[in-house]
Design an enzyme around this catalytic site. Structure first.
Site, mmCIF file in Angstrom:
data_model
loop_
_atom_site.group_PDB
_atom_site.id
_atom_site.type_symbol
_atom_site.label_atom_id
_atom_site.label_comp_id
_atom_site.label_asym_id
_atom_site.label_seq_id
_atom_site.Cartn_x
_atom_site.Cartn_y
_atom_site.Cartn_z
ATOM 1 N N LYS A 24 40.777 33.023 43.434
ATOM 2 C CA LYS A 24 39.481 32.640 43.977
ATOM 3 C C LYS A 24 39.367 31.121 44.006
ATOM 4 O O LYS A 24 39.850 30.432 43.103
ATOM 5 C CB LYS A 24 38.380 33.259 43.111
ATOM 6 C CG LYS A 24 36.962 33.100 43.634
ATOM 7 C CD LYS A 24 36.004 33.867 42.719
ATOM 8 C CE LYS A 24 34.551 33.755 43.179
ATOM 9 N NZ LYS A 24 33.652 34.566 42.320
ATOM 10 N N SER B 164 30.869 37.457 44.774
ATOM 11 C CA SER B 164 31.282 36.243 45.442
ATOM 12 C C SER B 164 32.787 36.168 45.664
ATOM 13 O O SER B 164 33.266 35.350 46.448
ATOM 14 C CB SER B 164 30.820 35.023 44.625
ATOM 15 O OG SER B 164 31.400 35.023 43.326
ATOM 16 N N SER C 46 30.455 39.940 40.638
ATOM 17 C CA SER C 46 31.350 39.438 41.679
ATOM 18 C C SER C 46 32.771 39.954 41.579
ATOM 19 O O SER C 46 33.539 39.836 42.535
ATOM 20 C CB SER C 46 31.364 37.904 41.655
ATOM 21 O OG SER C 46 30.075 37.394 41.905
#
Length: 550
Positions: free
Chosen positions: A60, A134, A158
Site C-alpha cells: 500500500k 482504503s 481498510s
C-alpha cells in the site's frame, strides 16, 4: 529461464492484460525486478534458505518501500524513504519480491477506494462498483492475479472491506503483532498493517514473516473448555439494513459453521455498532489531524490541487475537537468495550457480514460520507476494542463476492483462522501444462483463489503429448505400462473454484484423477485419447516446461 524470472514476466504481462492503471502509484521497472529475481535464484542454487522465494507482492502506498516514493495517496506529500518499512524488509529477506506501491484512499481515510488523485480503484469483478478502501489497489492487485499477496493497513476496516468486495482473504492482526514503523499513520494508536491473499494459507504464511513477538504483556487468555467452536452471531434486527440477498448469504455462512459442528449463539451487537459510530463522529478522529493535519493545512493555504476534498474536510474538521470531548469519549468507549467483551463471554469468535452492502461508484460519488459511514458499521469498532479479525469470502450474491469476518479477543489470530477454514472447504488440483506457475493459463488458477501447494511428479504411468491449441498446451494420458513420471504442480483452491474451472474447461481437456509419485491421487487435467492421433509425444522431456525451454 529461471522459475522466478518467469513468474515476474508473467506478472508484468498480467498487469498489461488487465489494464487497470489505477491500481498502482509506482510500479518498479520490469528489468530491475527481473534482475532481483535472477539474483534470488542464484542464492537458492547456492543453498540459501528463502521460504518466500518467487512470491510476488505489492505494498500500500503509505508503507515505505526503498527506491519508491511514499505518497500516502497525495503526490505533494511524497518523500523518499531511506529504508524499507520493517514489514517489507522482513518479506524481502525471506525471498519475496515487491513489484510496487498501490493506490489508496488518501492518507488511508476512507473505506471506498475512490478518494485518490491517482483515480478511483474499480472493483475486480464489476468495474461499476467500488473496490473498497482504503487499501484499494492492494486488494485488487491480489484479486486480479497480479501478485500473490499484498500489504494494506486497517484502522477502521481498510484491510477487510476491500477483501470482501474482491473475493479474497484479509487478515487484520492484533494491534502490535505487526510493526507499523515506516507506515504513514492514520490513527497511530489503532493502526494495523494487514495482508491480502487469495487463500488463507497464503495470507498466514506472509503474516508469519511480518509478525513480531507481542509488544505488551497481557493476562493469559481464558482457558477454553473442550468442545466444538463456539461462535456468536448477530440477531437479524441488529444487523440493520443490508443489501438484497445479503441477510440470506450471512445466514448461509452461519449454517455452514453449524454444519461443521460449531455451537452458535446470538449476542447483542449494540455496543459494537455504537462504538463503530464513534470512530468518525466522536473525538477519536482528532488523531488523524495529529498525523497529517499540519501538512493538510499548509497544502490548503498554498492552493494545492492534489488533496481529495472529502479527505481534507475530515482532517481539517478534526482540528477543532475540544480535549474534554476526547476524555468523555474515552470513558464511553471503555464502557462499550466492557459490554462487548461481556457479550462475547466464552465465545471463540463473533461472525458478522464484513459490510452491510456493496455500493457502485456512482452511489459513493452522490453521497461520499454517508456511503462510507455505512460500510464501517461492522468493522469500525474492531481496533477500538483491541480485537483481532479475519475477513474471508463466503459465496456470492447476484454474481458478486460476499464476505464475512470473524472477530475475537487480542492474540486469538490463529484461532480465528482455524474457525474460518470451516467456512471455505478446500480441494486440490494437479496441473502439468499451461496452468503451471509462469505459464499463460496460470492466472486462471490465481483468480479462483488457488495457492501452490507443492511441485512433484506423477506416478510413472502417463504419456505427455503436444496439442494444437492456443495457447499451446499438452495432453496428459494414463497408459499404465510404458508410461513415465511427468513434472506436475499441485494447487490448493476453494472447492467452489474447482467447480468453476470445470465448467469452463474446453475439449479435449477433461478433469480426472491423477496419480502422483507418492501414491496419492488428486483431481487433475487429463486429455481425451482421441485427440492425440496426430499429437507429438513429448514424454521424454519429463514435463511441459522442459519441452518449452528446449
Amino acid at each position: 529461464m529461471s522459475m522466478t524470472v518467469s513468474r515476474v514476466r508473467a506478472a508484468y504481462a498480467r498487469i498489461e492484460a488487465v489494464d487497470r492503471p489505477e491500481i498502482w502509484i509506482d510500479l518498479r521497472p520490469q528489468p530491475e525486478v527481473e534482475q532481483e529475481a535472477q539474483a534470488l535464484d542464484e542464492r537458492l542454487s547456492a543453498g540459501e534458505q528463502l521460504p518466500l522465494a518467487g512470491r510476488l507482492f505489492a505494498a500500500k502506498g503509505n508503507i515505505d518501500v526503498q527506491g519508491l516514493p511514499t505518497t500516502a495517496g497525495c503526490p505533494s506529500y511524497a518523500y523518499e524513504p531511506e529504508t524499507d518499512a520493517p514489514v517489507v524488509a522482513r518479506l524481502r529477506a525471506a525471498g519475496a519480491i515487491v513489484l510496487g506501491t498501490t493506490n489508496l484512499d488518501q492518507f488511508a481515510t476512507g473505506l471506498v477506494g475512490t478518494r485518490s488523485p491517482y483515480g478511483a480503484v474499480r472493483n475486480a469483478h464489476d468495474p461499476a462498483r467500488i473496490s473498497g478502501g482504503s487499501s484499494a489497489g492492494s486488494a485488487v492487485a491480489v484479486a486480479l492475479g497480479i501478485v500473490d499477496f499484498a500489504l494494506g493497513t486497517d484502522t477502521a476496516g481498510s484491510g477487510r472491506v476491500p477483501a470482501a468486495f474482491n473475493g479474497i482473504v484479509g487478515l487484520k492482526p492484533t494491534k502490535g503483532l505487526v510493526p507499523t514503523e515506516g507506515v504513514v499513520p492514520a490513527c497511530a494508536s489503532i493502526d494495523c498493517v494487514t495482508v491480502f491473499a487469495r487463500t488463507l494459507p497464503e495470507a498466514e504464511q506472509a503474516l508469519s514473516f511480518m509478525a513480531s513477538p507481542p509488544d505488551r504483556d497481557l493476562p493469559p487468555l481464558p482457558q477454553r473448555a473442550p468442545g466444538p467452536w463456539r461462535v456468536a452471531v448477530a440477531a437479524r434486527d441488529d444487523l440493520g439494513e443490508l443489501d438484497e440477498g445479503w441477510a440470506e448469504a450471512y445466514d448461509a455462512a452461519v449454517e455452514r459453521l453449524r454444519g461443521a459442528g460449531a455451537e452458535i449463539r446470538t449476542l447483542d451487537l449494540t455496543p459494537f455498532t455504537e462504538a463503530a459510530a464513534m470512530l468518525y463522529q466522536g473525538a477519536f478522529v482528532a488523531e488523524r489531524y495529529t498525523a497529517v493535519g499540519a501538512f493538510v493545512d499548509k497544502a490548503i493555504a498554498s492552493g494545492s490541487e492534489d488533496l481529495d476534498p472529502t479527505v481534507a474536510g475530515i482532517i481539517t474538521r478534526a482540528r477543532d475537537i475540544p480535549a474534554h470531548q476526547l476524555y468523555a469519549d474515552q470513558d464511553r468507549l471503555d464502557a462499550l468495550r466492557a459490554r462487548a467483551l461481556a457479550e462475547l463471554a466464552d465465545a471463540d469468535a463473533l461472525l458478522l457480514p464484513t459490510t452491510p452492502g456493496h455500493p457502485t461508484l456512482a452511489e459513493v460519488a452522490a453521497d461520499p460520507l454517508g456511503a462510507n459511514a455505512r460500510l464501517g458499521r461492522f468493522t469500525n469498532s474492531t481496533n477500538l476494542f483491541d480485537l483481532a479479525a479475519v475477513a474471508v469470502p463466503s459465496g456470492e450474491v447476484n454474481g458478486l463476492p460476499f464476505g464475512v469476518m470473524l472477530i475475537g479477543p487480542a492474540f486469538t489470530d490463529d484461532r480465528l483462522a482455524q474457525i474460518s477454514r470451516d467456512l471455505n472447504p478446500e480441494t486440490y488440483i494437479a496441473v502439468v501444462g499451461a496452468h503451471l506457475t509462469g505459464q499463460p493459463l496460470n492466472p486462471q488458477l490465481l483468480s479462483l483463489g488457488a495457492h501452490l501447494d507443492r511441485t512433484t511428479t506423477t506416478a510413472p504411468v502417463y504419456r505427455l503429448h503436444t496439442l494444437a491449441t492456443t495457447p499451446p498446451k499438452p495432453g496428459l494420458v494414463r497408459v499404465g505400462e510404458g508410461g513415465a513420471s511427468i513434472e506436475a504442480e499441485v494447487w490448493r483452491l476453494p472447492a467452489e473454484g474447482l467447480g468453476r474451472l470445470l465448467t469452463a474447461l474446453p475439449r479435449p481437456m477433461t478433469l480426472g484423477s491423477v496419480e502422483l509419485t507418492d501414491g496419492t491421487s488428486v483431481p487433475g487435467f487429463l486429455c481425451e485419447p482421441g485427440a492425440l492421433s496426430n499429437a507429438e509425444d513429448i514424454t521424454s522431456y519429463g514435463g511441459w516446461r522442459n519441452y518449452m525451454s528446449s
